[in-house]
Design an enzyme around this catalytic site. Sequence first.
Site, PDB file in Angstrom:
ATOM      1  N   HIS A   1       2.562   3.307  -8.976  1.00 55.90           N
ATOM      2  CA  HIS A   1       2.399   1.880  -9.306  1.00 55.90           C
ATOM      3  C   HIS A   1       3.603   1.393 -10.121  1.00 55.90           C
ATOM      4  O   HIS A   1       4.090   0.275  -9.912  1.00 55.90           O
ATOM      5  CB  HIS A   1       1.099   1.647 -10.085  1.00 55.90           C
ATOM      6  CG  HIS A   1      -0.141   1.969  -9.302  1.00 55.90           C
ATOM      7  ND1 HIS A   1      -0.296   1.605  -7.990  1.00 55.90           N
ATOM      8  CD2 HIS A   1      -1.278   2.631  -9.643  1.00 55.90           C
ATOM      9  CE1 HIS A   1      -1.478   2.027  -7.546  1.00 55.90           C
ATOM     10  NE2 HIS A   1      -2.084   2.660  -8.532  1.00 55.90           N
TER      11      HIS A   1
ATOM     12  N   ASP B   1       0.837  -1.207   0.000  1.00 50.25           N
ATOM     13  CA  ASP B   1       0.000   0.000   0.000  1.00 50.25           C
ATOM     14  C   ASP B   1       0.870   1.256   0.000  1.00 50.25           C
ATOM     15  O   ASP B   1       1.988   1.244   0.513  1.00 50.25           O
ATOM     16  CB  ASP B   1      -0.903  -0.036   1.248  1.00 50.25           C
ATOM     17  CG  ASP B   1      -2.097   0.884   1.105  1.00 50.25           C
ATOM     18  OD1 ASP B   1      -2.319   1.428  -0.002  1.00 50.25           O
ATOM     19  OD2 ASP B   1      -2.808   1.073   2.102  1.00 50.25           O
TER      20      ASP B   1
ATOM     21  N   LEU C   1      11.459 -20.528  -4.521  1.00 46.78           N
ATOM     22  CA  LEU C   1      10.502 -19.620  -3.886  1.00 46.78           C
ATOM     23  C   LEU C   1       9.212 -19.671  -4.694  1.00 46.78           C
ATOM     24  O   LEU C   1       9.253 -19.660  -5.928  1.00 46.78           O
ATOM     25  CB  LEU C   1      11.059 -18.187  -3.899  1.00 46.78           C
ATOM     26  CG  LEU C   1      10.090 -17.051  -3.550  1.00 46.78           C
ATOM     27  CD1 LEU C   1       9.791 -17.033  -2.049  1.00 46.78           C
ATOM     28  CD2 LEU C   1      10.673 -15.688  -3.932  1.00 46.78           C
TER      29      LEU C   1
HETATM   30  C1  FPP Z   1      -1.917   0.083  -3.376  1.00 49.40           C
HETATM   31  O1  FPP Z   1      -1.463   1.410  -3.367  1.00 49.40           O
HETATM   32  C2  FPP Z   1      -1.416  -0.636  -4.536  1.00 49.40           C
HETATM   33  C3  FPP Z   1      -2.174  -1.263  -5.489  1.00 49.40           C
HETATM   34  C4  FPP Z   1      -3.649  -1.275  -5.439  1.00 49.40           C
HETATM   35  C5  FPP Z   1      -1.572  -1.916  -6.652  1.00 49.40           C
HETATM   36  C6  FPP Z   1      -0.274  -2.626  -6.401  1.00 49.40           C
HETATM   37  C7  FPP Z   1       0.363  -2.918  -7.691  1.00 49.40           C
HETATM   38  C8  FPP Z   1       1.703  -2.920  -7.916  1.00 49.40           C
HETATM   39  C9  FPP Z   1       2.699  -2.708  -6.863  1.00 49.40           C
HETATM   40  C10 FPP Z   1       2.233  -3.117  -9.280  1.00 49.40           C
HETATM   41  C11 FPP Z   1       1.849  -4.377 -10.001  1.00 49.40           C
HETATM   42  C12 FPP Z   1       2.208  -5.627  -9.319  1.00 49.40           C
HETATM   43  C13 FPP Z   1       2.788  -6.711  -9.878  1.00 49.40           C
HETATM   44  C14 FPP Z   1       2.773  -7.949  -9.068  1.00 49.40           C
HETATM   45  C15 FPP Z   1       3.456  -6.778 -11.184  1.00 49.40           C
HETATM   46  P1  FPP Z   1      -2.550   2.550  -3.430  1.00 49.40           P
HETATM   47  O2  FPP Z   1      -2.802   2.899  -4.862  1.00 49.40           O
HETATM   48  O3  FPP Z   1      -3.768   2.144  -2.684  1.00 49.40           O
HETATM   49  O4  FPP Z   1      -1.834   3.731  -2.711  1.00 49.40           O
HETATM   50  P2  FPP Z   1      -2.505   4.854  -1.800  1.00 49.40           P
HETATM   51  O5  FPP Z   1      -3.085   4.157  -0.600  1.00 49.40           O
HETATM   52  O6  FPP Z   1      -1.361   5.740  -1.446  1.00 49.40           O
HETATM   53  O7  FPP Z   1      -3.530   5.547  -2.636  1.00 49.40           O
END
Ligand code: FPP
Length: 260
Positions: free
Chosen positions: A42, A25, A136
């Site tokens: 992201h 997050d 893994l």
């Molecule tokens: C949460 O941060 C993150 C996500 C909903 C997406 C996570 C995706 C990635 C790290 C990239 C893709 C992954 C792979 C496995 C290739 P948020 O957007 O909720 O952040 P915020 O809380 O600051 O708004």
Amino acid sequence: MTYTSSTVRVPEVAAVPRHIAIIMDGNGRWATQRRLPRVAGHTRGVDAVRAAVEACARRGVEYLTLFAFSSENWRRPNEEVSFLMRLFVTALEREIGKLHANGIRLRVVGDLERFDEKIRDLIRRAETKTARNTRLTLTIAANYGGRWDIMQATRKLVEQAAAAGKPVEVNEDAFAEHLSMAYAPEPDLFIRTGGERRVSNFLLWQLAYTEFYFTDTFWPDFDADALGHAIASYAERERRFGRTSAQLEPQSQNADSLPC
Ligand code: FPP
């Protein structure tokens, strides 16, 4: 089956967690702090995924499970959802050869019906290519929800009973066999980055006795050192699984076995 229920049998515990599950997050806030569009967070998040996979493989963690997209993330703006889908495809296409070369098995869990056929096909090919790797197991939870998982496992149990034409025994082990991650032990350590302190419908069944670690660090900044801190915190915990501290002390176990 690798799954052993911590409420049925007390699992073996070591200083290095066998299974780490992470809610990644804080990507959006990481970007906003830098006056960048949320999606830039992201993109940087993928670099942090790579760092976490490498660090876990180096430390001997056997299972790493990452929450990439929850069943509730469809509620986000369309453009952000489409961006995340494209990012997932690009990352998978780019990284799969390297994962395979490093002995990493990839699994994707979640309700994949809602994804394009192209994405589903890519996932199938990546899983098949890496299926025999043992260093893994990297699980990506995509369109995943803990309640969805419990419901789909229940549905399978009911279908099994209907096919057998007689009642089937329902117990924790029989149920857990149908969970989407039945191939993995329960997580030893759950990490959530980004400052929030909630489970957000992640592995609801499996987190029964998992140790929790929350950090304010945003996911793009969560590097090998940050993972090291989480593992060090885990190593200090006393995992009792319902027992008392005294029961865990070696001398008390010896004393129990001495004749009176
Ligand atoms: C949460 O941060 C993150 C996500 C909903 C997406 C996570 C995706 C990635 C790290 C990239 C893709 C992954 C792979 C496995 C290739 P948020 O957007 O909720 O952040 P915020 O809380 O600051 O708004």
